[in-house]
Every structure is written in C-alpha cells, then in structure tokens.
Design a protein around this motif. Sequence first.
Motif, PDB file in Angstrom:
ATOM      1  N   HIS A  34     -12.013  -0.218  -4.988  1.00  0.00           N
ATOM      2  CA  HIS A  34     -11.425  -1.283  -5.813  1.00  0.00           C
ATOM      3  C   HIS A  34     -12.398  -1.607  -6.948  1.00  0.00           C
ATOM      4  O   HIS A  34     -13.567  -1.916  -6.705  1.00  0.00           O
ATOM      5  N   ASP A  36     -13.142  -3.836 -10.174  1.00  0.00           N
ATOM      6  CA  ASP A  36     -12.803  -5.123 -10.798  1.00  0.00           C
ATOM      7  C   ASP A  36     -13.260  -5.178 -12.254  1.00  0.00           C
ATOM      8  O   ASP A  36     -14.453  -5.106 -12.542  1.00  0.00           O
ATOM      9  N   HIS A  67      -8.426  -3.053 -11.017  1.00  0.00           N
ATOM     10  CA  HIS A  67      -7.850  -4.400 -11.054  1.00  0.00           C
ATOM     11  C   HIS A  67      -8.263  -5.041 -12.381  1.00  0.00           C
ATOM     12  O   HIS A  67      -9.414  -5.440 -12.554  1.00  0.00           O
ATOM     13  N   MET A  69      -8.620  -7.809 -14.937  1.00  0.00           N
ATOM     14  CA  MET A  69      -8.617  -9.264 -15.141  1.00  0.00           C
ATOM     15  C   MET A  69      -9.027  -9.485 -16.590  1.00  0.00           C
ATOM     16  O   MET A  69     -10.095 -10.030 -16.895  1.00  0.00           O
ATOM     17  N   ASP A 176      -6.613  -9.643  -1.885  1.00  0.00           N
ATOM     18  CA  ASP A 176      -7.937  -9.564  -2.523  1.00  0.00           C
ATOM     19  C   ASP A 176      -8.572 -10.952  -2.577  1.00  0.00           C
ATOM     20  O   ASP A 176      -8.032 -11.860  -3.215  1.00  0.00           O
TER      21      ASP A 176
HETATM   22 ZN    ZN Z   1     -10.156  -7.440  -7.348  1.00  0.00          ZN
END
Ligand code: ZN
Length: 221
Positions: A34, A36, A67, A69, A176
């Motif tokens: 994963h 980020d 992911h 953001m 998450d």
């Molecule tokens: Zn995440």
Amino acid sequence: MPTYRIAPSILSADFARLGEEVRNVVAAGADIIHFDVMDNHYVPNLTVGPLVCDAIRPHVQVPIDVHLMIKPVDRIIPDFAKAGANIITFHPETSDHIDRSLQLIRDNGCKAGLVFNPATPLHYLDHVMDKLDIILIMSVNPGFGGQSFIPGALKKIAAVRHRIDESGRDIMLEVDGGIKVENIAEAARAGADTFVAGSAIFGKPDYKAVIDAMRSQLAQV
Ligand code: ZN
Ligand code: DX5
C-alpha cells in the motif's frame, strides 16, 4: 472464507531503506504493498510520488496499491500507471469528474477505486459500481500513520459489503487506518477483505510475526 489480503503501508517504513523494507515485508507474507501519496493540500502531509513507486517496483512482485490523497488526481494517474502501480484509488472529493477519473485509471491498465473518509457519504457509489474494482473505507482521517481506529467505520464497511453483494460484482473491500492484530477480525466480520496496516507492521521488529498473527485472527472469523 473470503480471500483475505494484507497490505502493509509504506508510510511507516524506513524511507532510507525502502527497497529492503518492501522486500522484507513481502518475504514476511504481504499480499499487496500500500503506497500512500500525500500532497500537503488535500491532506496536511507530504509523501512520495511516481518516482518512488518506480524505484520500488523491481523489488516486489506483489501488486502496488497507490492510495492518492492529492488534489487534483487526473494529471498524475498515467504517471503512476507508468511507474508500475496495479491499483489506483482516490477520494471522490478530489475529482470534479469521478466517472472520468475512474475510467482514466482503467484506461491506463490499473484497477480503480474510490476512498471514503470517515465523514464522506457513500452515495458517491450510486452510479459507478460498474467502474470499481476496489472500495477503500478509511477508519482514520487521512494524513498520518499511527492513529486510532474509528469504530464508526465498521458500520460503513458493513453497508459497503451489502452494496457489493447486491451488485454481484467482484469488488475488493479495503479498510485503512488503525488496523492491528487486535481489531483485524472485527473489520473482517464487518465485511472487509483487504487490510492496510502501517504502524502495526513496519513499527514492529518482526514483520512475519505480525502478519502471521493477523492471518490467524482472520482464520477464526
Ligand atoms: Zn492509505
Ligand atoms: C493514512 C494512510 C494509511 C496509514 C495507515 O492517511 O492512508 O495508509 O499509513 O497507517 P496505520 O496502519 O498506522 O494507521
């Protein structure tokens, strides 16, 4: 039993030794990495981009789950696909044209998903289920590792599980934030099948011991 996947988040890894860290965590049994991505705009933190994804790609054979953001998302999606991402998720608040962004991810050969913050309503799912490969429920507010699991996420996971089952589609349900050995079974019982864990894994000396303990909790669900 559903297929459960454990997805360590690099956010809590040692960035000075990132290649070694991801190799070690995959050797310890991780199913997914994963990744980020934060921009100090949509969330109050700044992490890594496509260059770093590209750098770790040769070190792992498992899927890389990016992911996002960040806001906006469209311009950078092809760059992550080129950098070897397999899954790309974004928050609906970060795109003016959600359907288009999901299609863009798929057109670039990746699995596409939407991410829901603790206070983001699920109605964004109403018209895009056929464009989703994964739905990610945040059990913390995004921006930092090491926060505590927000219990209200369980009800939301259950609601999404219901929507996925009703749709008859093969959509992963990921959770998450604040996931650890002690609460992973509860998240699975609510309906999650993919579990992001940053500090619970990279914060401990023995990654395999933690991942094994998570799997033994999941085996009892
Ligand atoms: Zn995440
Ligand atoms: C938070 C990130 C998470 C984070 C999880 O914004 O999206 O992936 O790394 O970290 P833990 O497992 O420590 O809550």
